[in-house]
Design a protein around this motif. Structure first.
Motif, PDB file in Angstrom:
ATOM      1  N   ASP A 295       1.439  -5.665 -10.390  1.00 46.05           N
ATOM      2  CA  ASP A 295       0.238  -5.165 -11.794  1.00 46.05           C
ATOM      3  C   ASP A 295      -0.890  -4.698 -11.741  1.00 46.05           C
ATOM      4  O   ASP A 295      -1.742  -5.036 -12.595  1.00 46.05           O
ATOM      5  CB  ASP A 295       0.342  -6.259 -12.009  1.00 46.05           C
ATOM      6  N   ALA A 296      -1.097  -4.292 -10.315  1.00 48.27           N
ATOM      7  CA  ALA A 296      -2.456  -3.581 -10.211  1.00 48.27           C
ATOM      8  C   ALA A 296      -2.009  -2.461  -8.998  1.00 48.27           C
ATOM      9  O   ALA A 296      -1.231  -2.597  -7.800  1.00 48.27           O
ATOM     10  CB  ALA A 296      -3.844  -4.244  -9.350  1.00 48.27           C
ATOM     11  N   PRO A 297      -3.399  -1.450  -8.362  1.00 47.96           N
ATOM     12  CA  PRO A 297      -3.089  -0.648  -7.081  1.00 47.96           C
ATOM     13  C   PRO A 297      -2.686  -1.324  -5.967  1.00 47.96           C
ATOM     14  O   PRO A 297      -2.191  -0.819  -4.878  1.00 47.96           O
ATOM     15  CB  PRO A 297      -4.014  -0.006  -7.661  1.00 47.96           C
ATOM     16  N   ILE A 298      -3.375  -2.435  -5.990  1.00 50.37           N
ATOM     17  CA  ILE A 298      -3.253  -2.847  -5.183  1.00 50.37           C
ATOM     18  C   ILE A 298      -2.875  -4.704  -5.024  1.00 50.37           C
ATOM     19  O   ILE A 298      -3.073  -5.297  -6.213  1.00 50.37           O
ATOM     20  CB  ILE A 298      -4.686  -3.221  -3.988  1.00 50.37           C
ATOM     21  N   HIS A 299      -1.590  -4.632  -5.027  1.00 48.79           N
ATOM     22  CA  HIS A 299      -0.781  -5.699  -5.081  1.00 48.79           C
ATOM     23  C   HIS A 299       0.093  -6.795  -4.270  1.00 48.79           C
ATOM     24  O   HIS A 299       1.156  -6.138  -4.172  1.00 48.79           O
ATOM     25  CB  HIS A 299      -0.250  -6.487  -6.869  1.00 48.79           C
ATOM     26  N   ILE A 300      -0.640  -7.496  -3.818  1.00 52.72           N
ATOM     27  CA  ILE A 300       0.418  -7.693  -2.104  1.00 52.72           C
ATOM     28  C   ILE A 300       0.619  -9.476  -2.240  1.00 52.72           C
ATOM     29  O   ILE A 300       0.095  -9.807  -2.683  1.00 52.72           O
ATOM     30  CB  ILE A 300      -0.826  -7.551  -1.171  1.00 52.72           C
ATOM     31  N   LEU A 301       2.075  -9.777  -1.709  1.00 54.32           N
ATOM     32  CA  LEU A 301       2.002 -11.470  -2.026  1.00 54.32           C
ATOM     33  C   LEU A 301       1.575 -11.710  -0.226  1.00 54.32           C
ATOM     34  O   LEU A 301       1.857 -11.340   0.813  1.00 54.32           O
ATOM     35  CB  LEU A 301       3.498 -11.241  -1.858  1.00 54.32           C
ATOM     36  N   ILE A 302       1.159 -13.230  -0.542  1.00 47.47           N
ATOM     37  CA  ILE A 302       1.111 -14.134   1.003  1.00 47.47           C
ATOM     38  C   ILE A 302       2.185 -15.150   1.037  1.00 47.47           C
ATOM     39  O   ILE A 302       1.555 -16.177   0.184  1.00 47.47           O
ATOM     40  CB  ILE A 302      -0.540 -14.483   1.118  1.00 47.47           C
ATOM     41  N   ILE A 303       3.018 -15.365   1.547  1.00 51.20           N
ATOM     42  CA  ILE A 303       3.311 -16.394   2.044  1.00 51.20           C
ATOM     43  C   ILE A 303       3.437 -17.241   3.286  1.00 51.20           C
ATOM     44  O   ILE A 303       2.786 -16.552   4.287  1.00 51.20           O
ATOM     45  CB  ILE A 303       4.719 -16.425   0.927  1.00 51.20           C
ATOM     46  N   PRO A 304       3.356 -18.495   3.314  1.00 58.05           N
ATOM     47  CA  PRO A 304       3.392 -19.229   4.700  1.00 58.05           C
ATOM     48  C   PRO A 304       4.529 -19.217   5.101  1.00 58.05           C
ATOM     49  O   PRO A 304       5.551 -18.981   4.610  1.00 58.05           O
ATOM     50  CB  PRO A 304       3.144 -20.363   4.291  1.00 58.05           C
ATOM     51  N   ASN A 305       4.517 -19.420   6.474  1.00 55.41           N
ATOM     52  CA  ASN A 305       6.430 -18.871   6.651  1.00 55.41           C
ATOM     53  C   ASN A 305       6.517 -19.740   7.221  1.00 55.41           C
ATOM     54  O   ASN A 305       7.934 -20.525   7.123  1.00 55.41           O
ATOM     55  CB  ASN A 305       6.104 -18.333   8.470  1.00 55.41           C
TER      56      ASN A 305
END
Ligand code: 5GP
Length: 125
Positions: free
Chosen positions: A34-44
Protein backbone atom coordinates in the motif's frame (compact mmCIF):
# COMPACT_ATOMS: atom_id res chain seq x y z
CA UNK A 1 -3.62 -28.36 11.93
CA UNK A 2 -2.99 -26.57 8.64
CA UNK A 3 -0.53 -23.70 9.02
CA UNK A 4 -1.59 -20.35 7.63
CA UNK A 5 0.46 -18.39 5.10
CA UNK A 6 2.47 -16.42 7.67
CA UNK A 7 3.39 -19.61 9.54
CA UNK A 8 4.59 -21.07 6.24
CA UNK A 9 6.61 -17.94 5.45
CA UNK A 10 8.09 -18.01 8.97
CA UNK A 11 9.05 -21.67 8.49
CA UNK A 12 10.54 -21.06 5.05
CA UNK A 13 7.84 -23.19 3.42
CA UNK A 14 6.22 -20.38 1.41
CA UNK A 15 7.96 -17.83 -0.74
CA UNK A 16 8.41 -14.31 0.57
CA UNK A 17 10.92 -11.55 0.16
CA UNK A 18 12.50 -11.67 3.61
CA UNK A 19 14.17 -8.47 4.77
CA UNK A 20 15.14 -9.59 8.26
CA UNK A 21 15.05 -12.79 10.31
CA UNK A 22 16.40 -13.86 13.67
CA UNK A 23 15.39 -16.22 16.47
CA UNK A 24 12.43 -14.03 17.50
CA UNK A 25 11.07 -12.15 14.51
CA UNK A 26 10.66 -12.42 10.74
CA UNK A 27 10.10 -9.44 8.44
CA UNK A 28 9.13 -9.61 4.76
CA UNK A 29 7.71 -7.43 2.01
CA UNK A 30 3.92 -7.31 1.79
CA UNK A 31 2.80 -9.09 -1.39
CA UNK A 32 0.32 -6.29 -2.17
CA UNK A 33 2.02 -3.10 -0.94
CA UNK A 34 0.00 0.00 0.00
CA UNK A 35 3.08 2.25 0.03
CA UNK A 36 6.55 2.27 -1.60
CA UNK A 37 7.84 0.58 1.54
CA UNK A 38 5.43 -1.92 3.08
CA UNK A 39 7.00 -4.57 5.24
CA UNK A 40 5.30 -7.03 7.58
CA UNK A 41 6.94 -7.96 10.88
CA UNK A 42 5.81 -11.06 12.76
CA UNK A 43 6.90 -12.77 15.97
CA UNK A 44 8.30 -16.25 15.34
CA UNK A 45 5.94 -17.53 18.03
CA UNK A 46 2.41 -17.84 16.64
CA UNK A 47 0.21 -15.23 18.31
CA UNK A 48 -3.15 -14.87 16.61
CA UNK A 49 -3.73 -11.16 17.21
CA UNK A 50 -3.33 -8.31 19.70
CA UNK A 51 -6.14 -9.94 21.69
CA UNK A 52 -3.90 -12.91 22.46
CA UNK A 53 -0.71 -11.16 23.59
CA UNK A 54 0.43 -11.81 27.15
CA UNK A 55 3.35 -10.88 29.38
CA UNK A 56 5.09 -14.06 28.22
CA UNK A 57 5.38 -12.43 24.81
CA UNK A 58 7.23 -9.36 26.05
CA UNK A 59 10.51 -10.24 24.36
CA UNK A 60 8.80 -10.81 21.02
CA UNK A 61 6.86 -7.56 21.27
CA UNK A 62 9.88 -5.49 22.23
CA UNK A 63 11.93 -7.02 19.43
CA UNK A 64 9.23 -6.27 16.87
CA UNK A 65 9.54 -2.57 17.72
CA UNK A 66 13.33 -2.66 17.63
CA UNK A 67 13.22 -4.53 14.32
CA UNK A 68 10.87 -1.90 12.88
CA UNK A 69 13.33 0.80 13.90
CA UNK A 70 16.22 -1.12 12.34
CA UNK A 71 14.35 -1.73 9.07
CA UNK A 72 13.36 1.96 8.90
CA UNK A 73 17.07 2.79 9.18
CA UNK A 74 17.99 0.20 6.53
CA UNK A 75 15.40 1.67 4.14
CA UNK A 76 16.43 5.25 4.88
CA UNK A 77 13.04 6.41 6.12
CA UNK A 78 14.04 7.33 9.65
CA UNK A 79 14.09 11.05 8.82
CA UNK A 80 11.16 11.13 6.39
CA UNK A 81 8.97 9.10 8.75
CA UNK A 82 6.85 6.00 8.65
CA UNK A 83 3.94 4.27 10.32
CA UNK A 84 3.72 1.01 12.26
CA UNK A 85 0.24 -0.53 12.35
CA UNK A 86 -1.37 -3.69 13.58
CA UNK A 87 -4.92 -4.56 12.60
CA UNK A 88 -7.01 -6.55 15.06
CA UNK A 89 -10.20 -8.41 14.30
CA UNK A 90 -12.96 -7.71 11.84
CA UNK A 91 -13.42 -3.97 12.42
CA UNK A 92 -9.64 -3.55 12.49
CA UNK A 93 -9.40 -5.14 9.05
CA UNK A 94 -7.26 -8.10 10.08
CA UNK A 95 -7.13 -10.64 7.25
CA UNK A 96 -4.45 -13.02 8.44
CA UNK A 97 -4.80 -14.63 11.87
CA UNK A 98 -1.19 -14.19 12.90
CA UNK A 99 -0.11 -11.06 14.76
CA UNK A 100 1.74 -8.81 12.33
CA UNK A 101 2.83 -5.22 12.17
CA UNK A 102 2.79 -3.25 8.93
CA UNK A 103 5.76 -0.92 8.56
CA UNK A 104 4.76 1.55 5.85
CA UNK A 105 6.57 4.55 4.48
CA UNK A 106 8.42 6.00 1.54
CA UNK A 107 5.69 8.56 0.84
CA UNK A 108 3.46 10.94 2.76
CA UNK A 109 0.84 8.68 4.27
CA UNK A 110 -1.95 11.16 4.94
CA UNK A 111 -4.46 10.76 7.72
CA UNK A 112 -4.23 7.66 9.84
CA UNK A 113 -7.80 6.39 9.67
CA UNK A 114 -9.88 6.27 6.54
CA UNK A 115 -13.47 5.27 7.04
CA UNK A 116 -15.75 4.25 4.19
CA UNK A 117 -17.67 7.31 2.86
CA UNK A 118 -21.00 6.13 4.32
CA UNK A 119 -19.46 5.95 7.81
CA UNK A 120 -18.15 9.51 8.00
CA UNK A 121 -20.73 10.67 10.60
CA UNK A 122 -19.41 8.85 13.60
CA UNK A 123 -20.71 8.97 17.15
CA UNK A 124 -17.90 9.19 19.66
CA UNK A 125 -18.12 6.32 22.16
P1 5GP B 1 -4.03 -7.56 7.59
O1 5GP B 1 -5.19 -7.07 6.75
O2 5GP B 1 -4.29 -8.95 8.14
O3 5GP B 1 -3.60 -6.59 8.63
O4 5GP B 1 -2.81 -7.65 6.61
C1 5GP B 1 -2.48 -8.80 5.90
C2 5GP B 1 -1.45 -8.39 4.88
O5 5GP B 1 -0.82 -9.56 4.42
C3 5GP B 1 -2.03 -7.67 3.66
O6 5GP B 1 -1.42 -6.39 3.52
C4 5GP B 1 -1.67 -8.61 2.50
O7 5GP B 1 -1.32 -7.92 1.33
C5 5GP B 1 -0.53 -9.42 3.06
N1 5GP B 1 -0.42 -10.76 2.51
C6 5GP B 1 -1.45 -11.64 2.33
N2 5GP B 1 -0.99 -12.79 1.82
C7 5GP B 1 0.36 -12.64 1.68
C8 5GP B 1 1.40 -13.50 1.19
O8 5GP B 1 1.17 -14.63 0.78
N3 5GP B 1 2.66 -13.01 1.20
C9 5GP B 1 2.94 -11.75 1.65
N4 5GP B 1 4.22 -11.37 1.61
N5 5GP B 1 1.99 -10.92 2.12
C10 5GP B 1 0.72 -11.35 2.13
Amino acid sequence: MERNIFEKIRDGDAEASIVYKDEYVTAFHDINPDAPIHILIIPNRKITSMNEISEEDNVYLALILLTAKKIAQDFNITESGYRLITNCGKDGGQEIDYLHFHLVGGTHLGKMISLPKNKKNINIM
